[in-house]
Enzyme design. Structure first.
Site, PDB file in Angstrom:
ATOM      1  N   ARG A  15       0.839  -1.198   0.000  1.00  0.00           N
ATOM      2  CA  ARG A  15       0.000   0.000   0.000  1.00  0.00           C
ATOM      3  C   ARG A  15       0.874   1.248   0.000  1.00  0.00           C
ATOM      4  O   ARG A  15       2.075   1.190   0.224  1.00  0.00           O
ATOM      5  CB  ARG A  15      -0.924  -0.003   1.230  1.00  0.00           C
ATOM      6  CG  ARG A  15      -2.019  -1.045   1.184  1.00  0.00           C
ATOM      7  CD  ARG A  15      -2.780  -1.139   2.505  1.00  0.00           C
ATOM      8  NE  ARG A  15      -1.962  -1.745   3.553  1.00  0.00           N
ATOM      9  CZ  ARG A  15      -2.389  -1.942   4.812  1.00  0.00           C
ATOM     10  NH1 ARG A  15      -3.608  -1.564   5.151  1.00  0.00           N
ATOM     11  NH2 ARG A  15      -1.594  -2.509   5.698  1.00  0.00           N
ATOM     12  N   LYS A  75       1.497   1.965   7.301  1.00  0.00           N
ATOM     13  CA  LYS A  75       1.799   1.170   8.486  1.00  0.00           C
ATOM     14  C   LYS A  75       2.694   1.947   9.446  1.00  0.00           C
ATOM     15  O   LYS A  75       3.292   2.959   9.102  1.00  0.00           O
ATOM     16  CB  LYS A  75       2.474  -0.139   8.085  1.00  0.00           C
ATOM     17  CG  LYS A  75       1.544  -1.115   7.402  1.00  0.00           C
ATOM     18  CD  LYS A  75       0.309  -1.439   8.230  1.00  0.00           C
ATOM     19  CE  LYS A  75       0.638  -2.195   9.504  1.00  0.00           C
ATOM     20  NZ  LYS A  75      -0.585  -2.439  10.344  1.00  0.00           N
ATOM     21  N   TYR A  94      -1.238   4.593  10.491  1.00  0.00           N
ATOM     22  CA  TYR A  94      -1.608   3.627  11.526  1.00  0.00           C
ATOM     23  C   TYR A  94      -0.429   3.464  12.472  1.00  0.00           C
ATOM     24  O   TYR A  94       0.731   3.395  12.037  1.00  0.00           O
ATOM     25  CB  TYR A  94      -1.935   2.260  10.909  1.00  0.00           C
ATOM     26  CG  TYR A  94      -3.267   2.194  10.197  1.00  0.00           C
ATOM     27  CD1 TYR A  94      -4.459   2.373  10.884  1.00  0.00           C
ATOM     28  CD2 TYR A  94      -3.319   1.934   8.828  1.00  0.00           C
ATOM     29  CE1 TYR A  94      -5.679   2.308  10.229  1.00  0.00           C
ATOM     30  CE2 TYR A  94      -4.531   1.872   8.162  1.00  0.00           C
ATOM     31  CZ  TYR A  94      -5.719   2.058   8.865  1.00  0.00           C
ATOM     32  OH  TYR A  94      -6.916   1.988   8.219  1.00  0.00           O
ATOM     33  N   HIS A  96      -1.025   1.666  16.113  1.00  0.00           N
ATOM     34  CA  HIS A  96      -1.283   0.473  16.943  1.00  0.00           C
ATOM     35  C   HIS A  96      -0.247   0.366  18.065  1.00  0.00           C
ATOM     36  O   HIS A  96       0.505  -0.615  18.167  1.00  0.00           O
ATOM     37  CB  HIS A  96      -1.283  -0.790  16.085  1.00  0.00           C
ATOM     38  CG  HIS A  96      -2.332  -0.797  15.009  1.00  0.00           C
ATOM     39  ND1 HIS A  96      -3.680  -0.896  15.280  1.00  0.00           N
ATOM     40  CD2 HIS A  96      -2.236  -0.705  13.664  1.00  0.00           C
ATOM     41  CE1 HIS A  96      -4.366  -0.867  14.145  1.00  0.00           C
ATOM     42  NE2 HIS A  96      -3.523  -0.746  13.155  1.00  0.00           N
ATOM     43  N   GLU A 118      -6.118   4.788  13.514  1.00  0.00           N
ATOM     44  CA  GLU A 118      -7.054   3.866  14.160  1.00  0.00           C
ATOM     45  C   GLU A 118      -7.779   4.447  15.358  1.00  0.00           C
ATOM     46  O   GLU A 118      -8.738   3.829  15.859  1.00  0.00           O
ATOM     47  CB  GLU A 118      -6.338   2.570  14.567  1.00  0.00           C
ATOM     48  CG  GLU A 118      -5.396   2.680  15.745  1.00  0.00           C
ATOM     49  CD  GLU A 118      -3.987   3.097  15.374  1.00  0.00           C
ATOM     50  OE1 GLU A 118      -3.103   3.041  16.243  1.00  0.00           O
ATOM     51  OE2 GLU A 118      -3.754   3.463  14.195  1.00  0.00           O
ATOM     52  N   ASP A 270      -3.016  -6.718  15.055  1.00  0.00           N
ATOM     53  CA  ASP A 270      -2.442  -5.369  15.104  1.00  0.00           C
ATOM     54  C   ASP A 270      -2.491  -4.789  16.517  1.00  0.00           C
ATOM     55  O   ASP A 270      -1.664  -3.949  16.877  1.00  0.00           O
ATOM     56  CB  ASP A 270      -3.185  -4.430  14.150  1.00  0.00           C
ATOM     57  CG  ASP A 270      -2.622  -4.466  12.737  1.00  0.00           C
ATOM     58  OD1 ASP A 270      -1.400  -4.626  12.597  1.00  0.00           O
ATOM     59  OD2 ASP A 270      -3.399  -4.348  11.776  1.00  0.00           O
ATOM     60  N   LYS A 279       0.997 -14.425  17.856  1.00  0.00           N
ATOM     61  CA  LYS A 279       2.161 -13.546  17.705  1.00  0.00           C
ATOM     62  C   LYS A 279       2.177 -13.096  16.249  1.00  0.00           C
ATOM     63  O   LYS A 279       1.801 -13.843  15.348  1.00  0.00           O
ATOM     64  CB  LYS A 279       3.461 -14.274  18.066  1.00  0.00           C
ATOM     65  CG  LYS A 279       3.733 -15.504  17.218  1.00  0.00           C
ATOM     66  CD  LYS A 279       5.013 -16.207  17.640  1.00  0.00           C
ATOM     67  CE  LYS A 279       5.268 -17.439  16.747  1.00  0.00           C
ATOM     68  NZ  LYS A 279       6.481 -18.169  17.143  1.00  0.00           N
ATOM     69  N   ASN A 300      -0.475  -7.156   8.646  1.00  0.00           N
ATOM     70  CA  ASN A 300      -0.897  -6.197   7.615  1.00  0.00           C
ATOM     71  C   ASN A 300      -1.658  -6.932   6.515  1.00  0.00           C
ATOM     72  O   ASN A 300      -1.302  -6.887   5.346  1.00  0.00           O
ATOM     73  CB  ASN A 300       0.284  -5.403   7.052  1.00  0.00           C
ATOM     74  CG  ASN A 300       1.361  -6.273   6.428  1.00  0.00           C
ATOM     75  OD1 ASN A 300       1.608  -7.391   6.862  1.00  0.00           O
ATOM     76  ND2 ASN A 300       2.024  -5.759   5.402  1.00  0.00           N
ATOM     77  N   MET A 301      -2.717  -7.602   6.923  1.00  0.00           N
ATOM     78  CA  MET A 301      -3.500  -8.394   5.974  1.00  0.00           C
ATOM     79  C   MET A 301      -3.922  -7.606   4.731  1.00  0.00           C
ATOM     80  O   MET A 301      -3.794  -8.101   3.612  1.00  0.00           O
ATOM     81  CB  MET A 301      -4.736  -8.978   6.663  1.00  0.00           C
ATOM     82  CG  MET A 301      -4.439 -10.126   7.605  1.00  0.00           C
ATOM     83  SD  MET A 301      -5.930 -10.730   8.451  1.00  0.00           S
ATOM     84  CE  MET A 301      -6.859 -11.410   7.058  1.00  0.00           C
TER      85      MET A 301
END
Length: 373
Positions: A15, A75, A94, A96, A118, A270, A279, A300-301
């Site tokens: 991405r 990410k 993002y 997380h 998020e 995440d 994990k 990171n699906m």
């Protein structure tokens, strides 16, 4: 404002923070945009398209980080990227942070102003910048779970939808929010027997209204989860506590009762994952086995379907990027309490209470750093 877009460096992350159309919007508002060469290729977006939209292509991520006033990513920054952040710089991506102490400490040390997709909220109580990727991850979960159930992939050798005369797989979805609803939609469409578990009676009513008798809904208790885990061929974890670490609903003891070759797809990874044995894994090495149960815990699906994900993400993030660039972070956050909820770290202070609580660190409210009531 000078805005920078580096190429993502997380494993198999294709991405990109801004599309050419988003660049064009920002340029129209008078902003300058630096894009690292090749940043969009994983999403099928060429340097030429970025140049046509008004961006300047630069050779390295180092130049992006060194020059940009605001860095727009997808990410969380990895260690090499975090070292390049500086005081006064805006990071919009993002993060997380609740399950990630090392990143939290590095962002605090950087002095940067870090706004997490998020935790940005909406007037309806939703999470508008998390929603599109939750939709993607939810829809991917039965797809990757079906593959993991194949014998060659280490699974039970069960076809999700079964065939005439042979029962379909039992799919249990933990969490009836955005990702859970989309996971149930796809699993049902693939012919599986689907059960969704949630603690919110309103969510259960919504699911029942949406799916009718096609999907079973169960109120979440420890005993209910334990029984459903024992029955599951595929268990999809979609639980979410905004900004905080995911609760560990699947214990190691429960795992030992699950069918050999059954699969857990932990969409909540995440935020640390909802199984005690979860994990984070990568697209390069997505699964591992504990007590005979296959775990798919890729953090990171949505990166696997990068083009769809990039455009869906930009549809949600662009309005806030424009506000930050047009007004500056301080006025943008002062004017919009929902964007203000996205502020996680500023000038060495943690401004998101669930993150501070997760790491037993000091918390300072966003209102305090902004100087507003």
């Amino acid at each position: 404002m000078l805005i920078g877009v580096p190429k993502e460096i997380k494993d198999h992350e294709y991405r990109v923070g801004l599309t050419p159309s988003s660049v064009a919007e920002l340029a129209h508002h008078g902003h300058q945009i630096l894009v690292e060469t090749g940043a969009g290729l994983g999403s099928g977006l060429t340097d030429a398209e970025y140049v046509a939209a008004g961006a300047t292509i630069v050779a390295t991520a180092a130049e992006v980080f060194a020059r940009a006033e605001m860095v727009v990513k997808v990410k969380e920054p990895l260690v090499a990227e975090r070292k390049q952040l500086r005081r006064g710089q805006i990071l919009y991506t993002y993060l997380h942070l609740a399950p990630d102490l090392a990143q939290t400490q590095d962002l605090v040390a950087s002095g940067a102003t870090c706004i997490a997709y998020e935790t940005v909220t909406s007037s309806s109580g939703g999470l508008p910048l998390l929603t599109p990727m939750s939709e993607v991850a939810g829809r991917l979960a039965p797809q990757v779970g079906a593959h993991c159930l194949e014998k060659a992939a280490g699974g039970r050798g069960v076809l999700l939808g079964g065939v005439p005369g042979v029962p379909a797989a039992e799919v249990i979805v933990l969490g009836g929010g955005v990702s859970g609803t989309h996971a149930a939609t796809i699993a049902l469409g693939m012919g599986a027997n689907v059960t969704v578990v949630d603690r919110n009676p309103e969510a259960l009513r919504r699911l029942s209204s949406q799916f009718g008798t096609g999907v079973r809904t169960i109120y979440s208790t420890k005993s209910a989860v334990a029984e459903l885990a024992r029955r599951a061929d595929l268990l999809i974890g979609c639980v979410l506590v905004p900004g905080a670490a995911a609760p560990k609903l699947i214990t190691r003891d429960m795992l030992k009762t699950m069918k050999p070759g059954s699969v857990i797809v932990d969409v909540a990874i995440d935020q640390g994952g909802c199984a005690e044995t979860s994990k984070a894994t990568t697209h390069s090495d997505p699964t591992y086995v504990v007590d005979g149960v296959v775990h798919y815990c890729v953090a990171n699906m949505p990166g696997a379907v990068a083009r769809t994900s990039t455009f869906a993400l930009n549809n949600a993030t662009l309005p806030f990027a424009l506000a930050l660039a047009d007004k500056g972070w301080k006025k943008a956050l002062s004017d919009d309490p929902h964007l203000r909820n996205g502020l996680n770290v500023h000038d060495g202070k943690i401004t998101c209470k669930p993150v501070a609580d997760a790491h037993h660190m000091a918390y300072v409210s966003a209102e305090s750093v902004l100087g507003i009531a």
